[in-house]
Scaffold this motif. Sequence first.
Motif, PDB file in Angstrom:
ATOM      1  N   ALA A 115       0.849  -1.193   0.000  1.00  0.00           N
ATOM      2  CA  ALA A 115       0.000   0.000   0.000  1.00  0.00           C
ATOM      3  C   ALA A 115       0.886   1.245   0.000  1.00  0.00           C
ATOM      4  N   ARG A 116       0.244   2.391  -0.144  1.00  0.00           N
ATOM      5  CA  ARG A 116       0.967   3.661  -0.088  1.00  0.00           C
ATOM      6  C   ARG A 116       0.907   4.175   1.358  1.00  0.00           C
ATOM      7  N   VAL A 117       2.084   4.308   1.974  1.00  0.00           N
ATOM      8  CA  VAL A 117       2.170   4.598   3.405  1.00  0.00           C
ATOM      9  C   VAL A 117       3.127   5.752   3.643  1.00  0.00           C
ATOM     10  N   MET A 118       2.713   6.705   4.476  1.00  0.00           N
ATOM     11  CA  MET A 118       3.591   7.768   4.952  1.00  0.00           C
ATOM     12  C   MET A 118       3.549   7.779   6.473  1.00  0.00           C
ATOM     13  N   SER A 119       4.725   7.761   7.088  1.00  0.00           N
ATOM     14  CA  SER A 119       4.811   7.817   8.550  1.00  0.00           C
ATOM     15  C   SER A 119       5.869   8.820   8.954  1.00  0.00           C
ATOM     16  N   SER A 120       5.530   9.674   9.913  1.00  0.00           N
ATOM     17  CA  SER A 120       6.479  10.671  10.403  1.00  0.00           C
ATOM     18  C   SER A 120       6.066  11.092  11.806  1.00  0.00           C
ATOM     19  N   PRO A 121       7.039  11.291  12.726  1.00  0.00           N
ATOM     20  CA  PRO A 121       6.685  11.716  14.083  1.00  0.00           C
ATOM     21  C   PRO A 121       6.118  13.131  14.138  1.00  0.00           C
ATOM     22  N   ASN A 122       6.351  13.922  13.124  1.00  0.00           N
ATOM     23  CA  ASN A 122       5.740  15.249  13.048  1.00  0.00           C
ATOM     24  C   ASN A 122       5.439  15.545  11.596  1.00  0.00           C
TER      25      ASN A 122
END
Length: 249
Positions: A115-122
Amino acid sequence: MLKIGLIGYGKAGQAVANVLQADPELELAWIARRTGQESAPRADAPPPPIVGIDRLADPDWLDRHPVDALIDFSSPAAVHRYGEAVRRRRLMLVSGISAYSDTDLAYVRSLGEDARVMSSPNITLGINFLILGARLLREIAPHADVAVIEEHFRDKPEVSGTARKIAESLDIKDDDIRSLRLGGIVGHHEVVFGFPYQTVRLVHDSIRREAFGTGAVFALRELAKRTGPGYYSFEDLLVQRLRSQLLAA
């Protein structure tokens, strides 16, 4: 129009919901929260239904309430409840969780295989511009002294994940992060470069938590442009957007 499911309805989640509902190109279809207290939308108000997060593990429920993407502002453990639904249904996922363990983050990364995933703490636009600028200055002046300052609301117990990410991106130790907790502060991050005859300060202040919502919408729209699966940080999306703008200039 993209249909969105929002996971998490604390202070940040409520602010993100405000931004999503104000965007005419997005539909906030439902909100899932950890408490499990569910409510139908009122006849006299626009908020979507609120359901318990365990609903997301039920394929029949998702069949009846389909969405194109999930935005997660809940807790690190939540991804293990809905992650396989993201994988099977190839949903877009935008995660603003700041405290994933290495195991949790490895699992989130694995979702990018399908899948298309974006993860970032901010995921505020401003803080990611700050990180890009700080990295550039660090490369230009590798021998300058560098410190990271983070200030947050009184009840935030841990060092901010954003500050740790800034420190990591600049290859400096966590000991060089200075923390302050005071009432009335939403979020303040500052990178200070000390030179022999000058200092440079890069500063970002979060004024309202809706800034997380505008960042989430930016990330979602960038993911929607991708045709295949992949895992991205916010910085990846921002750099690609800047590169395309420079090539078009």
